[in-house]
Design a protein around this motif. Structure first.
Motif, PDB file in Angstrom:
ATOM      1  N   MET A 318      32.528  42.511  41.490  1.00 40.99           N
ATOM      2  CA  MET A 318      32.756  41.333  42.334  1.00 40.99           C
ATOM      3  C   MET A 318      34.105  40.669  42.052  1.00 40.99           C
ATOM      4  O   MET A 318      34.460  39.701  42.721  1.00 40.99           O
ATOM      5  CB  MET A 318      31.643  40.304  42.124  1.00 40.99           C
ATOM      6  N   THR A 319      34.861  41.166  41.086  1.00 41.82           N
ATOM      7  CA  THR A 319      36.069  40.431  40.690  1.00 41.82           C
ATOM      8  C   THR A 319      37.123  40.410  41.789  1.00 41.82           C
ATOM      9  O   THR A 319      37.758  39.375  42.034  1.00 41.82           O
ATOM     10  CB  THR A 319      36.646  41.029  39.392  1.00 41.82           C
ATOM     11  N   GLU A 320      37.331  41.544  42.469  1.00 44.58           N
ATOM     12  CA  GLU A 320      38.281  41.545  43.586  1.00 44.58           C
ATOM     13  C   GLU A 320      37.750  40.677  44.727  1.00 44.58           C
ATOM     14  O   GLU A 320      38.514  39.957  45.388  1.00 44.58           O
ATOM     15  CB  GLU A 320      38.499  42.969  44.092  1.00 44.58           C
ATOM     16  N   LEU A 321      36.442  40.740  44.960  1.00 46.84           N
ATOM     17  CA  LEU A 321      35.860  40.013  46.089  1.00 46.84           C
ATOM     18  C   LEU A 321      35.879  38.503  45.855  1.00 46.84           C
ATOM     19  O   LEU A 321      35.886  37.730  46.818  1.00 46.84           O
ATOM     20  CB  LEU A 321      34.432  40.503  46.333  1.00 46.84           C
ATOM     21  N   ALA A 322      35.902  38.076  44.598  1.00 46.75           N
ATOM     22  CA  ALA A 322      36.059  36.650  44.319  1.00 46.75           C
ATOM     23  C   ALA A 322      37.407  36.153  44.824  1.00 46.75           C
ATOM     24  O   ALA A 322      37.536  35.027  45.326  1.00 46.75           O
ATOM     25  CB  ALA A 322      35.912  36.390  42.820  1.00 46.75           C
ATOM     26  N   ILE A 338      39.082  44.537  33.263  1.00 48.10           N
ATOM     27  CA  ILE A 338      39.928  43.842  34.233  1.00 48.10           C
ATOM     28  C   ILE A 338      40.687  44.891  35.030  1.00 48.10           C
ATOM     29  O   ILE A 338      41.501  45.629  34.479  1.00 48.10           O
ATOM     30  CB  ILE A 338      40.891  42.880  33.516  1.00 48.10           C
ATOM     31  N   MET A 339      40.428  44.988  36.310  1.00 46.90           N
ATOM     32  CA  MET A 339      41.056  46.026  37.120  1.00 46.90           C
ATOM     33  C   MET A 339      42.536  45.712  37.351  1.00 46.90           C
ATOM     34  O   MET A 339      42.883  44.586  37.720  1.00 46.90           O
ATOM     35  CB  MET A 339      40.316  46.171  38.447  1.00 46.90           C
ATOM     36  N   PRO A 340      43.416  46.692  37.145  1.00 47.88           N
ATOM     37  CA  PRO A 340      44.848  46.469  37.404  1.00 47.88           C
ATOM     38  C   PRO A 340      45.149  46.107  38.851  1.00 47.88           C
ATOM     39  O   PRO A 340      46.245  45.635  39.149  1.00 47.88           O
ATOM     40  CB  PRO A 340      45.484  47.819  37.038  1.00 47.88           C
ATOM     41  N   SER A 341      44.183  46.299  39.742  1.00 49.05           N
ATOM     42  CA  SER A 341      44.369  45.986  41.163  1.00 49.05           C
ATOM     43  C   SER A 341      44.372  44.491  41.453  1.00 49.05           C
ATOM     44  O   SER A 341      44.790  44.060  42.535  1.00 49.05           O
ATOM     45  CB  SER A 341      43.245  46.628  41.977  1.00 49.05           C
ATOM     46  N   LEU A 342      43.872  43.673  40.518  1.00 48.92           N
ATOM     47  CA  LEU A 342      43.647  42.258  40.824  1.00 48.92           C
ATOM     48  C   LEU A 342      44.923  41.526  41.217  1.00 48.92           C
ATOM     49  O   LEU A 342      44.911  40.670  42.106  1.00 48.92           O
ATOM     50  CB  LEU A 342      42.990  41.563  39.626  1.00 48.92           C
TER      51      LEU A 342
END
Length: 629
Positions: A318-322, A338-342
């Motif tokens: 859910m981290t990107e969707l936040a 922690i995804m590097p995409s954030l």
């Protein structure tokens, strides 16, 4: 992408709605990248690829027609065991380094070099000092903290025979470890030795490699992770039951939204204090916001929830969707999961992304390094910037998709004992009577291979319906909370025996036990139950499950659970099936020497059946009533 497809990816309402918005906003998510990687490399999935040296890379043909040996001569068993050992080493290092960071802060508190940090649980500090054989009577909390920090630092090295906290395990279990050579000697030592053994030309006995992997995992579970949890309690307070809320609905349209993401509470605790500072709150009001809303993601979120009741916006997937909500002013990250995409996702909105750890930098994020001597000052500066960012929020891009769900978190060994009147006897009586058939530690991550949150919640519902108490941590705990299973009224979904116990105590049938490192709370509770019954942990009606695991940390967790005598069921298959010998040892052979083993079962219904069978067999072995499953 249709709504049907979104529903296949996640069972959560907020997840589906934000996936739809991400598509509309042109934002790529973890599920898009997962699809782009298909089909996966078959050699890698089986654990049959090796790039440990530059003579390769090598691979073994599982069908027997191509290469059966790597360039160095390593066969499938050796390559698979090496790869698994390195996964365990990485996972153990991650959790144990987390613990080291906290021990260093404890030492700096003792020296007066960590303004804003202090000892919050002096009783636990002194208890733990006693476990380390330290004489701290008459010392100030700071002096005692210094002595304990130095003693814990010794656990990381090579100067002791064993890590100190394995003394919490039952004597029967310690005897098994000693006989098999599994007793962890030093936290860093076991990780270093695992990496040494997997270098070309060192340990080429696959069984020996796996045994060192188990010892390495035990140095995490009864060493680094246990230290991380205990020192967090000393510095920030031992959790007690506390109400909170969960899902993306905890974000506020009318407030400055700040999220903390990662695993280490050193940063998040200081950010929490800055968000509650009256001058910061007044500045937010001056900018047109009604306040400052601090929320958590992943295990940093669980740390704040457990101790302060702060809301959790979501788990790993859910981290990107936040960010896609468009309502987040700032996200601060420390390390792990922690995804590097954030950073790239945040650039689609007004969100400021801040990395804070000296060992974790990310693309697209501004780096503001936190240390104990600057954390209080830096936290205020960053919260001030988040308030400024509120004025740049684009209301057309904001969507807060759902209403939050209530939960109760904050369970620890201490709070469970307190709820039971200071003794484990009521829990033991419930187990003996059959009101509670057994207990399961449900842990681990999210994985886009598995429908988001389905593995966790489906397995949990099946277990509690059969009178099995569930203790959950990490992303699994967030999943169950979002499903409403961590409320007292969820006892209505439990079997009659568990329902009666939960109703009498006013607790949910699913107890939120904290973050990933807090799996050790479950270990400690299991050890105390075993000692109260004069049994080994492997004799108890217990099991572990990681239905959606993805990380190397989860491999270490699973290994130390099994090495501690707890049968553990995994959802995704680990990359070991290229070796029948390694697979056989993990799923069958370990039972003979450790009293526990792994099973792999992605179907939650079938996983529940395996666990229930195990619990009933253990009840029968203890002379308690058993049911057919």
């Amino acid at each position: 992408m249709s709504q049907k497809k979104f529903a296949r990816l996640t069972i959560t309402d907020d997840g589906r709605l934000m996936l739809s918005k991400a598509m509309q906003d042109g934002v790529e998510t973890v599920w898009d990248r997962y699809e782009a990687q298909l089909p996966h490399c078959g050699y890698c999935e089986l654990g049959l690829s090796c790039r440990n040296c530059s003579m390769g890379p090598c691979r073994i043909d599982p069908f027997g027609e191509g290469p059966q040996l790597g360039v160095c001569g390593a066969d499938a068993d050796i390559i698979v065991a090496r790869n698994l050992g390195r996964m365990i080493a990485s996972g153990a290092a991650a959790h144990s380094d987390h613990g080291r960071d906290l021990v260093e802060v404890l030492g700096q508190v003792a020296e007066g070099k960590a303004p804003g940090y202090s000892v919050q649980d002096e009783a636990k500090l002194r208890r733990l000092a006693g476990e380390y054989g330290l004489e701290v009577e008459g010392m100030t909390p700071e002096q005692a903290a210094g002595e304990l920090a130095r003693a814990m630092q010794e656990d990381y090295g090579t100067r002791q025979d064993t890590v100190r906290l394995i003394n919490r395990a039952p004597e029967q279990r310690k005897a098994i470890w000693k006989k098999l050579g599994l007793t962890p000697r030093g936290i860093d030592r076991e990780t270093s030795e695992m990496m040494h053994r997997t270098h070309m030309g060192v340990d080429n006995d696959w069984q020996n490699l796996l045994l060192q992997g188990l010892r390495n995992a035990l140095s995490d579970g009864w060493g680094g992770s246990m230290i991380a949890t205990e020192v967090s309690d000393i510095l920030f307070g031992t959790p007690k039951p506390v109400p909170s809320r969960v899902n993306l609905g905890v974000l506020r349209q009318d407030q400055v939204n700040i999220s903390v993401h990662g695993h280490n509470p050193i940063v998040s605790e200081m950010i929490r204090r800055a968000c509650q500072d009256e001058s910061m709150l007044q500045k937010a009001r001056d900018k047109g916001a009604s306040g400052i809303n601090l929320v958590g993601l992943c295990c940093t979120g669980n740390e704040l929830l457990m101790r302060h009741g702060l809301p959790v916006a979501g788990n790993h997937l859910m981290t990107e969707l936040a960010l896609v909500t468009g309502a987040m002013e700032m996200m601060l990250v420390d390390y792990q999961c922690i995804m590097p995409s954030l950073g790239q996702v945040a650039h689609c909105y007004h969100t400021e992304m801040i990395s804070t750890s000296d060992k974790a930098k990310f693309p697209g994020m501004e780096h503001q390094e936190f240390h104990p001597d600057n954390a209080a000052r830096l936290s205020r500066s960053l919260v001030d910037r988040a308030v400024e960012a509120f004025g740049r929020r684009n209301s057309d891009k904001v969507s807060i998709p759902v209403q939050p769900v209530d939960l109760v978190g904050g369970f620890s060994v201490e709070s469970v004992l307190e709820a039971l009147g200071g003794s484990l006897d009521p829990l033991l009586q419930a187990l003996k009577s059959g009101s509670i058939r057994g207990a399961v530690g449900l842990v681990g991550c999210n994985n886009p291979r598995i429908r988001h949150d389905f593995g966790h919640t489906a397995l949990t519902r099946r277990l509690i319906a059969n009178d099995v108490l569930v203790l959950d941590t990490g992303c699994a705990a967030v999943a169950n909370a979002k499903a409403g299973l961590e409320q007292a009224k969820a006892a209505e979904q439990a079997g009659s025996g568990l329902k009666e116990v939960c109703t009498a105590l006013g607790i949910p049938p699913v107890l939120h036990f904290g973050s990933c490192v807090d799996n050790v709370r479950i270990l400690v509770l299991a050890a105390e139950l075993a000692k109260a019954l004069n049994q080994d942990i492997s004799d108890l009606p217990l099991a572990g499950a990681a239905p959606e695991w993805y990380s190397e940390k989860a491999v270490s967790i699973g290994a130390y659970c099994v090495a501690s005598g707890i049968f553990t069921v995994l959802g995704p298959t680990p990359p070991v099936t290229g070796s029948l010998n390694v697979t056989g040892l993990l799923t069958e052979g370990l039972e003979e020497i450790l009293g526990a083993s792994f099973a792999v079962e992605p179907d939650p219904e079938e996983a529940a059946r395996l666990i229930l069978q195990r619990i009933e067999a253990k009840r029968q072995g203890l002379g308690l009533d058993s049911r057919s499953v």
